[in-house]
Design a protein around this motif. Structure first.
Motif, mmCIF file in Angstrom:
data_model
loop_
_atom_site.group_PDB
_atom_site.id
_atom_site.type_symbol
_atom_site.label_atom_id
_atom_site.label_comp_id
_atom_site.label_asym_id
_atom_site.label_seq_id
_atom_site.Cartn_x
_atom_site.Cartn_y
_atom_site.Cartn_z
ATOM 1 N N PRO A 134 -1.939 23.447 22.884
ATOM 2 C CA PRO A 134 -3.144 24.289 22.975
ATOM 3 C C PRO A 134 -3.646 24.679 21.592
ATOM 4 O O PRO A 134 -2.860 24.921 20.673
ATOM 5 N N ILE A 135 -4.957 24.765 21.472
ATOM 6 C CA ILE A 135 -5.583 25.041 20.181
ATOM 7 C C ILE A 135 -5.093 26.353 19.583
ATOM 8 O O ILE A 135 -4.952 26.499 18.372
ATOM 9 N N GLY A 136 -4.767 27.314 20.454
ATOM 10 C CA GLY A 136 -4.324 28.611 19.962
ATOM 11 C C GLY A 136 -2.918 28.625 19.420
ATOM 12 O O GLY A 136 -2.497 29.608 18.806
ATOM 13 N N LYS A 137 -2.166 27.522 19.653
ATOM 14 C CA LYS A 137 -0.799 27.438 19.156
ATOM 15 C C LYS A 137 -0.660 26.504 17.959
ATOM 16 O O LYS A 137 0.440 26.302 17.442
ATOM 17 N N ALA A 197 -2.110 32.163 13.717
ATOM 18 C CA ALA A 197 -2.712 32.732 14.916
ATOM 19 C C ALA A 197 -1.905 33.924 15.425
ATOM 20 O O ALA A 197 -0.677 33.875 15.509
ATOM 21 N N ARG A 198 -2.596 34.993 15.750
ATOM 22 C CA ARG A 198 -2.000 36.146 16.426
ATOM 23 C C ARG A 198 -2.921 36.475 17.597
ATOM 24 O O ARG A 198 -4.040 36.977 17.419
ATOM 25 N N LEU A 199 -2.454 36.167 18.795
ATOM 26 C CA LEU A 199 -3.299 36.245 19.976
ATOM 27 C C LEU A 199 -2.831 37.349 20.916
ATOM 28 O O LEU A 199 -1.660 37.734 20.903
ATOM 29 N N TYR A 239 -5.532 41.091 15.620
ATOM 30 C CA TYR A 239 -5.354 39.712 16.066
ATOM 31 C C TYR A 239 -6.044 38.762 15.093
ATOM 32 O O TYR A 239 -7.043 39.123 14.459
ATOM 33 N N HIS A 240 -5.525 37.554 15.005
ATOM 34 C CA HIS A 240 -6.164 36.508 14.199
ATOM 35 C C HIS A 240 -6.480 35.341 15.121
ATOM 36 O O HIS A 240 -5.571 34.713 15.690
ATOM 37 N N PHE A 241 -7.779 35.072 15.278
ATOM 38 C CA PHE A 241 -8.233 34.014 16.174
ATOM 39 C C PHE A 241 -8.632 32.793 15.355
ATOM 40 O O PHE A 241 -9.571 32.863 14.556
ATOM 41 N N PRO A 242 -7.951 31.664 15.563
ATOM 42 C CA PRO A 242 -8.338 30.441 14.835
ATOM 43 C C PRO A 242 -9.577 29.803 15.439
ATOM 44 O O PRO A 242 -9.902 30.015 16.615
ATOM 45 N N ALA A 243 -10.289 29.039 14.644
ATOM 46 C CA ALA A 243 -11.453 28.297 15.136
ATOM 47 C C ALA A 243 -11.031 27.414 16.299
ATOM 48 O O ALA A 243 -9.946 26.835 16.306
ATOM 49 N N GLY A 244 -11.907 27.315 17.288
ATOM 50 C CA GLY A 244 -11.622 26.490 18.458
ATOM 51 C C GLY A 244 -11.152 27.270 19.659
ATOM 52 O O GLY A 244 -11.202 26.767 20.793
ATOM 53 N N VAL A 245 -10.678 28.495 19.439
ATOM 54 C CA VAL A 245 -10.288 29.342 20.562
ATOM 55 C C VAL A 245 -11.552 29.780 21.303
ATOM 56 O O VAL A 245 -12.563 30.113 20.687
ATOM 57 N N GLY A 246 -11.500 29.777 22.642
ATOM 58 C CA GLY A 246 -12.654 30.152 23.444
ATOM 59 C C GLY A 246 -12.554 31.576 23.961
ATOM 60 O O GLY A 246 -11.470 32.030 24.338
ATOM 61 N N PHE A 247 -13.678 32.269 23.973
ATOM 62 C CA PHE A 247 -13.746 33.627 24.521
ATOM 63 C C PHE A 247 -14.587 33.581 25.792
ATOM 64 O O PHE A 247 -15.724 33.108 25.777
ATOM 65 N N VAL A 248 -14.010 34.077 26.876
ATOM 66 C CA VAL A 248 -14.644 33.971 28.183
ATOM 67 C C VAL A 248 -14.784 35.366 28.782
ATOM 68 O O VAL A 248 -13.807 36.120 28.857
#
Length: 520
Positions: free
Chosen positions: A40-43, A48-50, A396-405
């Motif tokens: 997954p993009i978030g890993k 990343a800190r999600l 939190y640190h969100f990397p590029a490519g993570v989606g927000f819904v």
């Protein structure tokens, strides 16, 4: 060398065991490679800190839970994810979504940080094959900017005024249809919604056959149904495989050709009229294909811009009108309050029909529109707003490519007594703005460009229906599970005209606008 020697000894003394060991090693190595490729993009980023979320299963993450609960009318799964807080991280295949569970974080991330969260994750099937990479709803910023620029015309004051006259005309026909065939009230909603957006986009009143209308509705249904239905959309890297390995393509390509042919059957007659100079005023003639607009897309691009406008404008409006009827059955006190307001402006003795010019004088009707969209959200989830760059937010640190819904159900329920239908909760001075404090039109740079047009269409019809008709249940109704998405009757309703004077008012208006003969 030691391992190599041991393998040679094992192979010479126990060949069967050696083969099994090699197979296990190959399988293990393959799984590790697959895990790395489809992680997954978030890993993928060590930085990343999600937010917390369900652990999921190997490779698929929470994809099975998500898909198994996709059509749950009570949305229990989406509601359960709020246990992790205002934001919930779920991994779906190789995608990572951050579900936004409260209005506060939606405002912070979608609205205030809209320049960073206006992307879309790749969807090779729904956006690629089925849409020929031309439906702007799912396009990344690089492809979305130009059609978005053109469609912004729909928000201008001049456009709203011009199109408002068409909305009132089509509404007059719908009211007459209610009189003549009250049992088909749900079909009248669809006919109105489709006809008015067809007039705005293509210029002519809708004179399509029932089969043509059904085909276009099927296009919408199959497109929406294609979103996330293929594993390829959850594992976009599969799209990089050699063509001969992409065994899924023939099915989706057939759907694309069928979709394309239906689009062309609607588009070509309009294009021909524009070329020969006989086309009436429309968004296509006066904006999309006008030289002054300097639209840079080709003919196929323009067709998709026009047809997706019809798709979006017709389906959501009819569903919102269905929810209005639903609310009138389940919460008649709000309906009566709305009628008192319209009576105060238009007279309780059927003096005149309300019009768009009455919006300022009918704040409760405007608030009712927002409550309809909150009470039974048409969109439980919005398309993902993908981060186009890394950013930090509240630890939190969100990397590029993570989606927000936007998790629409808990966001819409973030109020006192959410199951109650209370339009007065929106009487805050912003009831005239359907997007203020409400996220059903999306938000940020990706907000629906036609939301003001949609609001005006809902206003004119809700005000007139409140004024002229009564609704009563015509059978058992479940106030929690009401399927307002269906094309056929979504729930049993008995519709009656309020009085003979109101009936005459509806007929006179339909005659004045010369639409009575079309009311069926």
């Amino acid at each position: 060398m030691a391992i190599h020697s041991e393998l040679l000894v094992l192979a010479s003394e126990h060949p069967a065991k050696a083969i099994v060991s090699l197979l296990l090693a190959a399988v293990t190595l393959s799984l590790l490679v697959i895990k790395k490729i489809f992680q997954p993009i978030g890993k993928r980023s060590s930085k990343a800190r999600l937010p917390p979320g369900p652990p999921g299963v190997f490779l698929l993450g929470s994809l099975l839970d998500f898909k198994n609960n996709r059509y749950d009318p009570e949305h229990k799964y989406l509601k359960s994810l709020t246990q992790y807080g205002e934001m919930t991280t779920i991994h779906l295949g190789s995608k990572t979504w951050i579900l936004l569970n409260s209005p506060r974080v939606v405002s912070e991330i979608i609205a205030k940080r809209g320049t960073l969260t206006n992307g879309r994750s790749p969807m090779p099937i729904a956006s690629g094959i089925v849409s020929r990479s031309r439906r702007s709803l799912l396009l990344p910023p690089s492809s979305w900017t130009e059609p978005r620029r053109v469609m912004h015309h729909l928000l201008s004051g001049a456009a709203l005024t011009q199109y408002g006259a068409w909305q009132e005309l089509e509404s007059a026909q719908m009211m007459a249809e209610y009189l003549r065939q009250p049992g088909r009230w749900f079909r009248h909603h669809y006919r109105y919604a489709n006809s008015v957006v067809h007039r705005i986009a293509l210029g002519e009143r809708l004179m399509k056959s029932g089969k043509e209308l059904e085909d276009l509705q099927d296009v919408v249904t199959k497109f929406v149904g294609s979103i996330g239905m293929s594993l390829v959309d959850w594992f976009p890297d599969l799209d990089h495989l050699p063509r001969f390995l992409q065994v899924w393509r023939p099915y989706w390509e057939r759907l694309d050709r069928w979709n394309y042919d239906i689009y062309r059957s609607w588009w070509l007659p309009v294009k021909e009229q524009i070329v020969n100079g006989t086309a009436p005023p429309s968004f296509v003639r006066d904006v999309l294909l006008a030289e002054s607009t300097k639209y840079t897309g080709n003919d196929q691009d323009a067709m998709y811009v026009a047809m997706q406008l019809i798709e979006a404008g017709s389906d959501t409006t009819r569903e919102a009108l269905n929810v209005f009827v639903m609310a009138s059955l389940c919460h008649p006190d709000a309906f009566r309050q709305a009628r008192l307001e319209v009576d105060r402006v238009c007279g309780s003795n059927a003096e005149r029909l309300p019009g768009l010019a009455d919006m300022d004088a009918l704040p409760y009707i405007c608030a009712m529109i927002k409550e309809v969209l909150r009470w039974r959200p048409i969109f439980p989830l919005t398309p993902d707003h993908t981060a186009t760059a890394d950013f930090d937010f509240e630890g939190y640190h969100f990397p590029a490519g993570v989606g927000f819904v936007i998790n629409g159900i808990p966001v819409c329920n973030a109020c006192e007594d959410p199951d109650e239908f209370r339009p007065e909760r929106w009487l805050d001075g912003h009831e005239m703005d359907a997007a203020h404090g409400l996220w059903q039109f999306g938000g940020g740079r990706r907000i629906c460009v036609g939301y003001r047009l949609a609001q005006r269409g809902l206003f004119i019809n809700m005000a007139r229906l409140v004024y002229c008709f009564d609704y009563a249940p015509d059978g058992d109704i479940n106030p929690i599970i009401l399927n307002h998405h269906r094309i056929d009757e979504p729930f049993p309703v008995k519709v009656t005209v309020r009085s003979p004077k109101h009936e005459k008012l509806v007929l006179d208006e339909a005659k004045r606008l010369d639409v009575l003969q079309f009311a069926e």
